[in-house]
Design an enzyme around this catalytic site. Structure first.
Site, PDB file in Angstrom:
ATOM      1  N   ARG A 100       0.846  -1.191   0.000  1.00 45.64           N
ATOM      2  CA  ARG A 100       0.000   0.000   0.000  1.00 45.64           C
ATOM      3  C   ARG A 100       0.877   1.234   0.000  1.00 45.64           C
ATOM      4  O   ARG A 100       1.691   1.419   0.906  1.00 45.64           O
ATOM      5  CB  ARG A 100      -0.912  -0.036   1.233  1.00 45.64           C
ATOM      6  CG  ARG A 100      -1.972   1.040   1.226  1.00 45.64           C
ATOM      7  CD  ARG A 100      -3.003   0.815   2.307  1.00 45.64           C
ATOM      8  NE  ARG A 100      -2.433   0.876   3.649  1.00 45.64           N
ATOM      9  CZ  ARG A 100      -3.157   0.852   4.748  1.00 45.64           C
ATOM     10  NH1 ARG A 100      -4.458   0.731   4.677  1.00 45.64           N
ATOM     11  NH2 ARG A 100      -2.586   0.921   5.938  1.00 45.64           N
TER      12      ARG A 100
ATOM     13  N   THR B   6      -0.938   7.521  -0.987  1.00 47.87           N
ATOM     14  CA  THR B   6      -2.237   7.434  -1.666  1.00 47.87           C
ATOM     15  C   THR B   6      -3.120   6.327  -1.090  1.00 47.87           C
ATOM     16  O   THR B   6      -4.326   6.299  -1.363  1.00 47.87           O
ATOM     17  CB  THR B   6      -2.034   7.126  -3.161  1.00 47.87           C
ATOM     18  OG1 THR B   6      -1.449   5.820  -3.301  1.00 47.87           O
ATOM     19  CG2 THR B   6      -1.120   8.151  -3.807  1.00 47.87           C
TER      20      THR B   6
ATOM     21  N   ASP C 147      -0.994  -3.951  13.096  1.00 51.76           N
ATOM     22  CA  ASP C 147      -0.494  -4.387  11.796  1.00 51.76           C
ATOM     23  C   ASP C 147      -0.283  -5.900  11.836  1.00 51.76           C
ATOM     24  O   ASP C 147       0.627  -6.385  12.517  1.00 51.76           O
ATOM     25  CB  ASP C 147       0.819  -3.661  11.459  1.00 51.76           C
ATOM     26  CG  ASP C 147       1.287  -3.974  10.047  1.00 51.76           C
ATOM     27  OD1 ASP C 147       1.544  -5.161   9.746  1.00 51.76           O
ATOM     28  OD2 ASP C 147       1.409  -3.029   9.257  1.00 51.76           O
TER      29      ASP C 147
ATOM     30  N   ASP D 134       3.306  -7.176  10.826  1.00 49.76           N
ATOM     31  CA  ASP D 134       4.326  -6.925  11.860  1.00 49.76           C
ATOM     32  C   ASP D 134       4.149  -7.872  13.049  1.00 49.76           C
ATOM     33  O   ASP D 134       5.122  -8.386  13.614  1.00 49.76           O
ATOM     34  CB  ASP D 134       4.250  -5.477  12.346  1.00 49.76           C
ATOM     35  CG  ASP D 134       4.865  -4.495  11.349  1.00 49.76           C
ATOM     36  OD1 ASP D 134       5.714  -4.932  10.547  1.00 49.76           O
ATOM     37  OD2 ASP D 134       4.495  -3.324  11.377  1.00 49.76           O
TER      38      ASP D 134
END
Length: 210
Positions: A105, A109, A201, A204
């Protein structure tokens, strides 16, 4: 219940999801829990696989018994976090084919950028199950499904641990034919595109990179 969205609310799924959400859950536990929940989600997503009969001989007699019909499944992991779900699903269906699609990602944006795609040649003959822990903005999931359709996939289901209404809307607008299986629909996204309350996340936490 949203149309086209199946929330797997089995007590074991919900219990394990809560343990996973806890910020103090160590990497080892988080990884194991993702795998366990993935197996339970795979059980739901494969509920309507077609069957045929095969003649076998039990220790006592001959019978016509049900087996899966035709070419079966392809699990496609959206890298890198999808790999955690993939492991659990393969425990349930070890004969499934496996594909990978790499998307990251763009932090500015929030749009997906593809960097890798490797899938079986016969996707059109298989149920393709796309896996990613989070359906957040929905952009990566929708882009992945678009690419898989271009690669020949015709029957597709999407499986995630957590989703939000925004991501579901994006996915359904792009691919109304794709059923979404999720363990929970959370409140929404923050300014950085993270699911709230979420679990952080997933990549992670799976790989201990934070």
């Amino acid at each position: 219940m949203m149309k086209g969205v199946i929330v797997v609310d089995h007590p074991l799924v919900q219990h394990k999801l809560t343990l996973m959400r806890d910020k103090d859950a160590p990497t080892t536990d988080f990884r194991r829990l993702v795998s366990e929940v993935a197996l339970l989600l795979a059980y739901e997503v494969t509920r309507d696989l077609p069957l045929e009969t095969r003649r076998i001989e039990t220790p006592l007699e001959v019978m016509d018994a049900p087996v899966l019909a035709g070419k079966k499944l392809c699990f496609v992991s959206i890298l890198r976090a999808g790999s955690g779900i993939l492991d659990g699903m393969l425990d349930l269906v070890p004969s499934a084919r496996v594909g990978h699609i790499g998307l990251y990602r763009d932090p500015k944006t929030l749009k997906p950028v593809e960097y890798y795609l490797k899938v079986p040649d016969d996707l059109s003959e298989r149920l393709t199950v796309v896996v990613d822990p989070m359906l957040a903005t929905g952009n990566s999931a929708a882009a992945a499904v678009t690419r898989l359709k271009e690669a020949g996939a015709k029957a597709i289901k999407f499986v995630c641990l957590l989703s939000v209404p925004e991501g579901i809307e994006v996915m359904q607008r792009a691919h109304p034919d794709v059923e979404i299986f999720t363990a929970a629909i959370d409140r929404g996204l923050d300014d950085h595109g993270y699911i709230r309350p979420g679990l952080g996340d997933a990549g992670d936490r799976l790989f201990g990179t934070k």
